[in-house]
Scaffold this motif. Structure first.
Motif, PDB file in Angstrom:
ATOM      1  N   ILE A  12      15.225  53.451  39.711  1.00  0.00           N
ATOM      2  CA  ILE A  12      15.186  54.592  40.623  1.00  0.00           C
ATOM      3  C   ILE A  12      14.450  55.779  39.987  1.00  0.00           C
ATOM      4  N   GLY A  13      14.678  56.006  38.692  1.00  0.00           N
ATOM      5  CA  GLY A  13      13.982  57.115  38.027  1.00  0.00           C
ATOM      6  C   GLY A  13      12.476  56.960  38.108  1.00  0.00           C
ATOM      7  N   SER A  14      11.983  55.765  37.811  1.00  0.00           N
ATOM      8  CA  SER A  14      10.531  55.566  37.815  1.00  0.00           C
ATOM      9  C   SER A  14       9.955  55.706  39.232  1.00  0.00           C
ATOM     10  N   GLN A  15      10.700  55.252  40.247  1.00  0.00           N
ATOM     11  CA  GLN A  15      10.178  55.345  41.631  1.00  0.00           C
ATOM     12  C   GLN A  15      10.211  56.775  42.164  1.00  0.00           C
ATOM     13  N   VAL A  16      11.295  57.505  41.867  1.00  0.00           N
ATOM     14  CA  VAL A  16      11.322  58.908  42.310  1.00  0.00           C
ATOM     15  C   VAL A  16      10.219  59.672  41.561  1.00  0.00           C
ATOM     16  N   ALA A  17      10.008  59.346  40.295  1.00  0.00           N
ATOM     17  CA  ALA A  17       8.927  59.993  39.534  1.00  0.00           C
ATOM     18  C   ALA A  17       7.577  59.732  40.205  1.00  0.00           C
ATOM     19  N   ASP A  26       4.864  67.669  38.572  1.00  0.00           N
ATOM     20  CA  ASP A  26       4.789  67.144  37.207  1.00  0.00           C
ATOM     21  C   ASP A  26       6.119  66.498  36.827  1.00  0.00           C
ATOM     22  N   VAL A  27       6.060  65.578  35.882  1.00  0.00           N
ATOM     23  CA  VAL A  27       7.232  64.797  35.490  1.00  0.00           C
ATOM     24  C   VAL A  27       7.340  64.722  33.973  1.00  0.00           C
ATOM     25  N   VAL A  28       8.537  65.008  33.463  1.00  0.00           N
ATOM     26  CA  VAL A  28       8.880  64.721  32.063  1.00  0.00           C
ATOM     27  C   VAL A  28      10.036  63.729  32.137  1.00  0.00           C
ATOM     28  N   ILE A  29       9.870  62.565  31.503  1.00  0.00           N
ATOM     29  CA  ILE A  29      10.809  61.464  31.770  1.00  0.00           C
ATOM     30  C   ILE A  29      11.371  60.891  30.476  1.00  0.00           C
ATOM     31  N   ALA A  30      12.673  60.552  30.519  1.00  0.00           N
ATOM     32  CA  ALA A  30      13.359  60.082  29.312  1.00  0.00           C
ATOM     33  C   ALA A  30      14.238  58.882  29.639  1.00  0.00           C
ATOM     34  N   ASN A  31      14.464  58.049  28.616  1.00  0.00           N
ATOM     35  CA  ASN A  31      15.451  56.972  28.733  1.00  0.00           C
ATOM     36  C   ASN A  31      16.397  57.073  27.538  1.00  0.00           C
ATOM     37  N   GLU A  40       4.109  52.607  28.490  1.00  0.00           N
ATOM     38  CA  GLU A  40       3.521  51.861  29.608  1.00  0.00           C
ATOM     39  C   GLU A  40       3.815  52.563  30.940  1.00  0.00           C
ATOM     40  N   LEU A  41       5.062  53.005  31.115  1.00  0.00           N
ATOM     41  CA  LEU A  41       5.430  53.679  32.372  1.00  0.00           C
ATOM     42  C   LEU A  41       4.613  54.960  32.547  1.00  0.00           C
ATOM     43  N   VAL A  42       4.499  55.745  31.463  1.00  0.00           N
ATOM     44  CA  VAL A  42       3.793  57.019  31.567  1.00  0.00           C
ATOM     45  C   VAL A  42       2.300  56.785  31.850  1.00  0.00           C
ATOM     46  N   ALA A  43       1.735  55.749  31.267  1.00  0.00           N
ATOM     47  CA  ALA A  43       0.329  55.416  31.556  1.00  0.00           C
ATOM     48  C   ALA A  43       0.184  55.073  33.033  1.00  0.00           C
ATOM     49  N   PRO A  47      -1.625  61.249  34.577  1.00  0.00           N
ATOM     50  CA  PRO A  47      -1.679  62.452  33.742  1.00  0.00           C
ATOM     51  C   PRO A  47      -0.633  63.517  34.073  1.00  0.00           C
ATOM     52  N   ARG A  48       0.010  63.419  35.200  1.00  0.00           N
ATOM     53  CA  ARG A  48       1.062  64.403  35.516  1.00  0.00           C
ATOM     54  C   ARG A  48       2.397  64.054  34.849  1.00  0.00           C
ATOM     55  N   ALA A  49       2.465  62.935  34.124  1.00  0.00           N
ATOM     56  CA  ALA A  49       3.726  62.499  33.513  1.00  0.00           C
ATOM     57  C   ALA A  49       3.634  62.504  32.002  1.00  0.00           C
ATOM     58  N   ARG A  50       4.749  62.857  31.357  1.00  0.00           N
ATOM     59  CA  ARG A  50       4.850  62.638  29.922  1.00  0.00           C
ATOM     60  C   ARG A  50       6.261  62.184  29.572  1.00  0.00           C
ATOM     61  N   ALA A  51       6.363  61.453  28.460  1.00  0.00           N
ATOM     62  CA  ALA A  51       7.665  60.950  28.024  1.00  0.00           C
ATOM     63  C   ALA A  51       8.279  61.924  27.034  1.00  0.00           C
ATOM     64  N   ALA A  52       9.606  61.927  26.963  1.00  0.00           N
ATOM     65  CA  ALA A  52      10.313  62.850  26.088  1.00  0.00           C
ATOM     66  C   ALA A  52      11.683  62.269  25.760  1.00  0.00           C
ATOM     67  N   THR A  53      12.422  62.976  24.925  1.00  0.00           N
ATOM     68  CA  THR A  53      13.836  62.626  24.756  1.00  0.00           C
ATOM     69  C   THR A  53      14.599  63.208  25.951  1.00  0.00           C
ATOM     70  N   ALA A  54      15.846  62.773  26.113  1.00  0.00           N
ATOM     71  CA  ALA A  54      16.644  63.281  27.236  1.00  0.00           C
ATOM     72  C   ALA A  54      16.834  64.793  27.111  1.00  0.00           C
TER      73      ALA A  54
END
Ligand SMILES: NC(=O)c1ccc[n+]([C@@H]2O[C@H](COP(=O)([O-])OP(=O)(O)OC[C@H]3O[C@@H](n4cnc5c(N)ncnc54)[C@H](OP(=O)(O)O)[C@@H]3O)[C@@H](O)[C@H]2O)c1
Length: 213
Positions: A12-17, A26-31, A40-43, A47-54
């Motif tokens: 659900i997180g990846s689809q809402v993103a 823009d999206v900052v996303i964590a697992n 892979e998900l961020v790619a 470009p509007r997405a980046r990965a981060a810690t929670a």
């Protein structure tokens, strides 16, 4: 443009993103395993997405989305979400989450539990009763006959307003269930759960719900 901070990057997180990026945000996303596992998900999100810690995603969020298994709620960072609208997609699956007696007895709600964990945030239920895959396929422009409706619920009117606007951007009508104490009406195994329904049908289904499923 809003920065959405996602805690949870699964179905659900990846689809809402994906959906909020398509709407220009823009999206900052964590697992739970760390940003290096989200390359892979961020790619794929672009470009509007980046990965981060929670904790980083919570801090970067103008609006946060908590979308983890319910058993992980206690691990959601509290301080960086203070004062923010927090969208809660979570559902209770005792098979996955273990038995939670207060839910089994109808004494609280899944969103009420998150609101209790985040006392100064503005929790709103969102996207909990639609299959992840349908978030990017079922939206239609406002006024389309048969437009699908989604429910929200919050103790904070500004959070309801925000979700209503977001749902509309993503192609859905909104039905406001009311305060979080009423949000059980759209929880698992109630008539409104994962059904495709218009706003009037959703209103009917909410009214038909029993407190204990
Ligand atoms: N799937 C659906 O169609 C759907 C629809 C509506 C609502 N929901 C509800 O929404 C929630 C998420 O569902 P889902 O299907 O997306 O689950 P999922 O695919 O299992 O994904 C869960 C995500 O939460 C992350 N996570 C777990 N513990 C965490 C923690 N302590 N800190 C940060 N991230 C953590 C996981 O990271 P790791 O992989 O690194 O552990 C994973 O990215 C659940 O409560 C579910 O019942 C699901």
């Amino acid at each position: 443009m809003t920065t959405f901070g996602f805690i949870g990057a699964g179905h659900i997180g990846s689809q809402v993103a994906r959906a909020v990026i398509a709407a220009g945000h823009d999206v900052v996303i964590a697992n739970s395993r760390g940003p290096e596992t989200l390359t892979e998900l961020v790619a794929d999100l672009g470009p509007r997405a980046r990965a981060a810690t929670a904790t980083e995603a919570a801090a970067a969020a103008e609006v946060a989305v908590v979308t983890v298994p319910l058993h992980a709620l206690e691990q959601i960072p509290v301080e960086p979400l203070a004062g923010k609208v927090v969208l809660d997609t979570n559902n209770y699956y005792f098979e996955r989450d273990g038995r939670i007696e207060a839910l089994d007895r109808g004494e609280t709600t899944t969103s009420g539990m998150l609101q209790e964990h985040l006392p100064t945030s503005k929790v709103a239920k969102a996207f909990n009763h639609i299959l992840a895959s349908e978030i990017t396929t079922d939206g239609t422009p406002a006024g389309t006959p048969g437009r699908r409706a989604l429910a929200t619920s919050s103790d904070h009117p500004e959070a309801v307003e925000l979700v209503t606007d977001l749902y509309d951007q993503l192609g859905f009508d909104t039905v406001n269930v009311g305060p979080l104490s009423e949000s059980w009406r759209v929880e698992r195994d109630r008539p409104a759960y994962v059904a495709r329904q218009t706003a009037p049908e959703l209103v009917d289904n909410l009214a038909k719900a029993n407190r204990l499923p």
